[in-house]
Scaffold this motif. Structure first.
Motif, short mmCIF file in Angstrom:
data_model
loop_
_atom_site.label_atom_id
_atom_site.label_comp_id
_atom_site.label_asym_id
_atom_site.label_seq_id
_atom_site.Cartn_x
_atom_site.Cartn_y
_atom_site.Cartn_z
N GLY B 353 0.82 -1.22 0.00
CA GLY B 353 0.00 0.00 0.00
C GLY B 353 0.85 1.27 0.00
O GLY B 353 2.06 1.23 0.22
N ARG B 354 0.16 2.38 -0.21
CA ARG B 354 0.85 3.68 -0.21
C ARG B 354 1.22 4.10 1.21
O ARG B 354 0.49 3.77 2.15
CB ARG B 354 -0.09 4.77 -0.76
CG ARG B 354 -0.38 4.65 -2.21
CD ARG B 354 -1.68 5.41 -2.51
NE ARG B 354 -2.13 5.07 -3.85
CZ ARG B 354 -1.76 5.75 -4.92
NH1 ARG B 354 -0.97 6.79 -4.82
NH2 ARG B 354 -2.18 5.37 -6.12
N ASN B 355 2.30 4.87 1.29
CA ASN B 355 2.73 5.42 2.57
C ASN B 355 2.85 4.38 3.68
O ASN B 355 2.54 4.65 4.85
CB ASN B 355 1.78 6.52 3.05
CG ASN B 355 1.79 7.68 2.08
OD1 ASN B 355 2.85 8.11 1.62
ND2 ASN B 355 0.60 8.14 1.72
N LYS B 379 10.71 -5.42 1.02
CA LYS B 379 10.31 -5.45 -0.38
C LYS B 379 9.29 -4.34 -0.62
O LYS B 379 8.27 -4.28 0.08
CB LYS B 379 9.68 -6.81 -0.68
CG LYS B 379 9.46 -7.08 -2.14
CD LYS B 379 9.06 -8.54 -2.31
CE LYS B 379 8.91 -8.91 -3.76
NZ LYS B 379 8.67 -10.36 -3.90
N ILE B 380 9.59 -3.48 -1.54
CA ILE B 380 8.67 -2.37 -1.84
C ILE B 380 8.06 -2.63 -3.22
O ILE B 380 8.78 -2.69 -4.22
CB ILE B 380 9.43 -1.02 -1.86
CG1 ILE B 380 10.39 -0.92 -0.67
CG2 ILE B 380 8.45 0.14 -1.98
CD1 ILE B 380 9.97 -0.21 0.53
N MET B 381 6.76 -2.76 -3.26
CA MET B 381 6.07 -3.04 -4.52
C MET B 381 5.86 -1.72 -5.28
O MET B 381 5.88 -0.65 -4.69
CB MET B 381 4.73 -3.73 -4.25
CG MET B 381 4.88 -5.03 -3.46
SD MET B 381 5.98 -6.22 -4.24
CE MET B 381 4.82 -7.03 -5.32
N PRO B 382 5.63 -1.83 -6.59
CA PRO B 382 5.59 -0.61 -7.44
C PRO B 382 4.56 0.43 -6.97
O PRO B 382 4.79 1.62 -7.10
CB PRO B 382 5.23 -1.15 -8.82
CG PRO B 382 5.56 -2.60 -8.79
CD PRO B 382 5.47 -3.05 -7.38
N LYS B 383 3.46 -0.03 -6.41
CA LYS B 383 2.41 0.94 -6.07
C LYS B 383 2.59 1.54 -4.68
O LYS B 383 1.80 2.38 -4.25
CB LYS B 383 1.03 0.29 -6.17
CG LYS B 383 0.64 0.12 -7.63
CD LYS B 383 -0.77 -0.37 -7.77
CE LYS B 383 -1.10 -0.50 -9.25
NZ LYS B 383 -2.19 -1.46 -9.48
N ALA B 384 3.62 1.10 -3.98
CA ALA B 384 3.82 1.58 -2.61
C ALA B 384 4.48 2.95 -2.61
O ALA B 384 5.61 3.12 -2.15
CB ALA B 384 4.65 0.57 -1.81
#
Lengths: 254, 483
Positions: B353-355, B379-384
Motif C-alpha cells: 500500500g501507499r505510505n 520489499k517495496i512493490m511498485p504501487k507503494a
C-alpha cells in the motif's frame, strides 16, 4: 587498613612496579604523586584486581586478608573502591539500574539485606541532593554522553553509595575544571572519617589544595622515592619532579 | 449421523491401516510416522468438518512434494519424519514426575532464578499435582469480561467447532498451506493453538494469554494460531513463557497468522525459551516457525516483539504484509545463542500500500560456539508510493568462538521509496566488565546487565509483566559464557 609489602608487577613482560611498600592506617589520607609512567595507574589497577597485571613478588593485606587472591567484586564487597580515571560507558544501562545492582551486590556480600526499589530510590535521592547532582543524570545510561565533570561526579556518587572502607582515586582531577574539582573534593571530604582511608593518586598538586592529605608519597619508576607531609606536595609543585627523581629511566609507560 | 460418526465412517472407508494401526478413535496416541491416515486420524479425533480435513490432506499431499528449505545458515542432519508421533494426548498423572524432587535440579535452579513461585514451578515441570487452580477462577472472570466485549479467545480446535465460518475464511489466508515445507507440515497435522477474534471497535481489555502461561504449555509441537482483529480494534497478545520448557519432541513447526483490518492494531509478543540442548550441543528443539501478519486495511498496524533464547535451531521470520495504505509494520527482536545453538531469524516487510512504513530493530547476542544470522527482507512493490523502512541490526559477540551474520535483502520497485539499513557488530569490553566488577557486581550479573542494556530498545516494547522476567532470562541464557 592496607599494607603493601614489596610489591612487584609485570605487564606484558615489562616491570612496572619495582617494590612498593606502603601502609595506610584507618582514617588516613595518603597521596601518591608522580610523573607519567611512574606506575600510578598500575598500582590502582593491581589493588582493584584488574586482569593482565602479574604480581611477581610481594603481598597486599587488606584488613588482614590477602587482597591479591580475591576477585575484583570480592574486593569491592570487602570495602575497596576505585574511582576510575576514565569511567567507561555502558550503553542502554540506566544509572539507577546499575547503581542498584552495585549497592545490592555489596550489601549482599556484607551480609546486609538488599534494598528494594523504593528504599533504593530514597537512598539515591538523598545522596544526589547531598552531592548537588542533577537528578536527570541518574535517568541516563551509565556515563553515556557525560561530560568529564559529570563522569567524575558519578564516580563520587558511586563511592558515596557503596560506603567503602578504602577508596583509591585514580587521577580523579584529570580533565576537570576548577568548579568540578571542588565538587569532587567536597564529596571526598564529606566521606572522610576515622574509619575510612583514602589513596589519592594525582599528577598535580592542585587537587591536594582541596583534599588535604596526611601523607604524601612520590612515585617514580615503580618505587616510592620520598615520603613526607602535605608540604612535600607544595615543594614538588615548586621544584618539579626532576629534582626528586634519581632514577632517570622513567620512559616505561603504565 | 453425527459429525464424529461421519468422520469415523470416512476413516473406515479408507481401508485398513498400515503397520498394525487400528482405527480406534478412543486411542490416545497415533502410531509413529506420518501418512495420510495419520492426518485423517487427527482430524477425526478433533471432530473436524470435512473442508478442514480436505485442507489438511491437500497440505499433506503438497508437503510430500516440497523440498526442505536449505537457504538458512543452520546445519543439522536430515529430519526423519517417520520417527515422530504426530498425535499424543498429554501425559497422564501416573506418567508424570510425582514431586519436584523428581525433576531435573538444573531446571529448578532456573525457575528459582526467574523467581517463579513453587506451585507454578510444579505445573511447569509437569508434576502430577491436581490443583484447583487459582488461575482457573481468574481465567473464568477473565473469559467473562472478554465475552462481554464480544472478544473470542479460545483454542483453535474449539473455534473450529464454535465459529467455523471465521476459521474457514481466515485459516491459511496469510500463510497458505503451500507456503513452505514447515508450514505445510503444520497445516496437515496441527493439533492445537489459539484463536482470537476482536470485533469492530473493541479495545481488548487485557493482554491476552498472560493468565494462560501454564495452560498453554501443552499446545504442543504443531501449534496453529490465528488472530483476527476487526476494524478499529486492538489486541496485545503474549505467547510463550520465560520458564524453560523441556520437550522430548524435537521438531516444532508452528504457524501464526495475524489479520489486521482497517485502523486495527495487533501487538504480538513472544518469549521463546525451548530447551536449547546441553553444553555439548546434544539435544534441543528445532524451532521452525512461520509467522506472518497482514495489515489488510488502511491505517492498520502490526508489531512483533520477540525474545528468543531457546531452541537448538531457530528458523523464524515474523513478517508483515503491508497491504492497506498507511499501514505500519514493526519488528523488534532479541535473539541470544549460546553453546552450540544456531539461529537464523529476522523478518520480512512487504510494502504494497501507499505510505506504508516499517521499522526493524534486531539485537543479536552470540556466545559460546553458537552461530546467529539476521536475515531480513524489505520489499517495496511498485504501487507503494511513499513507502519507508528503517532497519537497525546490532550484533554483540561474547568470546571468540561464536559467529554473527547479517543478511539484509532490500528489493525496491518504487523509485521514491526510502530504505535505510544500519548494522553494527561489537563485543562486551573488558573495561565494561571490570568497571561493573569493581562495583561489586559479579561477572555473570555484569554480562547480564550489559547485554540488557544492549537490548533495551527492544525490551522496552515488551509488556511490563514480561519485561522483568525476560531481563532475568537474558542473564540466565548467557550463564557460563564468560570466564
Amino acid at each position: 587498613m592496607i599494607k603493601i609489602n614489596n610489591l612487584h608487577t609485570v605487564i606484558d613482560g615489562k616491570k612496572i612496579l619495582k617494590g612498593i611498600d606502603l601502609v595506610i592506617k584507618p582514617g588516613e589520607v595518603h597521596a601518591i604523586m608522580g610523573p607519567n609512567g611512574a606506575g600510578k595507574s598500575t598500582l590502582s589497577n593491581v589493588l582493584a584486581g584488574r586482569d593482565g597485571y602479574e604480581v611477581t613478588e610481594g603481598s597486599v593485606q587488606f584488613e588482614g586478608a590477602d587482597l591479591l587472591t580475591m576477585k575484583p567484586e570480592e574486593r569491592a564487597g570487602a570495602g575497596l573502591f576505585l574511582a576510575f580515571q576514565y569511567p567507561v560507558e555502558i550503553p542502554g544501562v540506566q544509572m539507577t539500574q546499575f547503581l542498584k545492582a552495585a549497592v545490592n551486590a555489596v550489601r549482599k556480600q556484607r551480609g546486609q539485606e538488599e534494598l528494594d526499589a523504593l528504599a533504593f530510590l530514597k537512598l539515591i535521592k538523598s545522596k544526589i541532593k547531598e552531592l548537588d547532582i542533577n537528578d536527570e543524570m541518574i535517568k541516563r545510561a551509565v556515563n553515556v554522553g557525560f561530560s568529564g565533570g559529570e563522569k567524575k561526579r558519578n564516580e563520587v556518587l558511586q563511592m558515596t553509595l557503596l560506603e567503602p572502607k578504602f577508596a583509591v582515586l585514580d587521577e580523579t582531577d584529570s580533565g576537570l575544571d576548577i568548579d568540578a574539582l571542588k565538587v569532587v573534593a567536597e564529596g571526598v571530604n564529606r566521606l572522610r572519617s576515622p574509619e575510612r582511608s583514602f589513596l589519592v593518586i594525582t599528577h598535580y598538586q592542585r587537587l591536594l589544595d582541596y583534599i588535604t592529605p596526611d601523607v604524601v608519597h612520590i612515585l617514580a619508576d615503580g618505587r616510592i622515592i620520598k615520603t613526607g607531609g602535605p608540604e612535600l606536595a607544595l615543594e614538588l609543585e615548586e621544584k618539579g619532579y626532576a629534582e626528586f627523581v634519581e632514577a632517570s629511566d622513567n620512559e616505561e609507560a603504565a | 449421523m453425527s459429525v464424529s460418526d461421519k468422520t469415523l465412517k470416512q476413516i473406515e472407508d479408507v481401508g485398513p491401516y498400515k503397520a498394525g494401526f487400528v482405527t480406534d478413535i478412543e486411542s490416545e496416541k497415533a502410531p509413529k510416522g506420518l501418512n495420510e491416515d495419520i492426518v485423517r486420524f487427527i482430524s477425526a479425533k478433533k471432530n473436524e468438518p470435512e473442508w478442514l480435513l480436505e485442507w489438511r490432506l491437500k497440505a499433506y499431499a503438497h508437503w510430500l512434494k516440497m523440498p526442505e528449505p536449505e537457504w538458512a545458515h543452520v546445519s543439522f542432519p536430515p529430519i526423519d519424519y517417520q520417527d515422530s508421533y504426530y498425535y499424543a494426548a498429554p501425559k497422564t498423572m501416573a506418567e508424570r514426575p510425582q514431586s519436584l524432587a523428581d525433576v531435573d535440579p538444573k531446571l529448578l535452579e532456573t525457575y528459582e532464578k526467574l523467581g517463579i513461585p513453587v506451585r507454578e514451578q510444579e505445573m511447569l515441570a509437569g508434576v502430577a499435582v491436581d490443583y484447583v487452580f487459582d488461575s482457573m477462577s481468574v481465567a473464568t472472570t477473565f473469559k467473562e469480561s472478554l465475552k462481554e466485549k464480544g472478544v473470542i479467545f479460545c483454542s483453535i480446535s474449539e473455534a473450529v467447532q464454535e465459529c467455523p465460518d471465521l476459521v474457514r475464511r481466515y485459516l491459511g489466508s496469510v500463510v497458505p498451506y503451500h507456503d513452505n515445507k514447515h508450514a505445510c507440515l503444520n497445516s496437515a497435522v496441527f493439533t492445537d493453538g489459539s484463536f482470537v477474534y476482536v470485533p469492530e471497535g473493541v479495545r481488548c481489555p487485557m493482554e491476552l494469554s498472560t493468565y494462560f502461561r501454564i495452560n498453554e504449555m501443552n499446545t504442543g509441537q504443531f501449534e496453529r494460531t490465528l488472530l483476527i482483529v476487526d476494524k478499529g480494534a486492538y489486541v496485545s497478545y503474549l505467547e510463550g513463557c520465560t520458564a524453560p520448557m523441556r520437550d522430548e519432541r524435537q521438531l516444532h513447526a508452528a504457524v501464526v497468522e495475524l489479520v489486521a483490518h482497517e485502523d486495527a492494531e495487533i501487538k504480538y509478543s513472544t518469549v521463546q525459551n525451548w530447551y536449547p540442548g546441553d553444553e555439548d550441543g546434544k539435544g534441543g528443539i528445532y524451532n521452525f516457525v512461520t509467522k506472518r501478519g497482514i495489515c489488510e486495511g488502511a491505517n492498520s498496524k502490526i508489531s512483533w516483539t520477540q525474545v528468543e533464547t531457546g531452541s537448538a535451531i531457530t528458523w523464524k521470520y515474523p513478517s508483515c504484509v503491508l497491504k492497506g495504505d498507511n499501514s505500519v509494520g514493526e519488528f523488534y527482536s532479541v535473539a541470544i545463542t549460546n553453546n552450540f545453538q544456531q539461529a537464523d531469524t529476522g523478518t520480512k516487510m512487504i510494502h504494497i500500500g501507499r505510505n506504508t512504513k516499517s521499522r526493524i530493530v534486531s539485537k543479536g547476542i552470540s556466545a559460546g560456539k553458537s552461530e546467529q544470522t539476521y536475515r531480513g527482507l524489505v520489499k517495496i512493490m511498485p504501487k507503494a508510493e511513499g513507502a519507508r523502512n528503517h532497519t537497525q541490526c546490532d550484533s554483540l559477540l561474547i568470546g571468540d568462538t561464536c559467529g554473527a551474520h547479517t543478511v539484509p535483502y532490500i528489493e525496491s520497485r518504487n523509485p521514491k521509496a526510502q530504505c535505510e539499513h544500519e548494522a553494527t557488530t561489537s563485543r562486551i569490553s573488558e573495561d565494561q566488565l571490570f568497571y561493573c566488577r569493581q562495583r561489586g557486581i559479579d561477572e555473570e550479573e555484569a554480562v547480564g546487565l550489559i547485554v540488557n542494556g544492549f537490548c533495551r530498545e527492544v525490551m522496552q516494547n515488551l509488556p511490563m509483566e514480561f519485561a522483568v522476567e525476560a531481563q532475568k532470562l537474558i542473564g540466565i541464557s548467557l550463564e557460563g559464557s564468560v570466564g
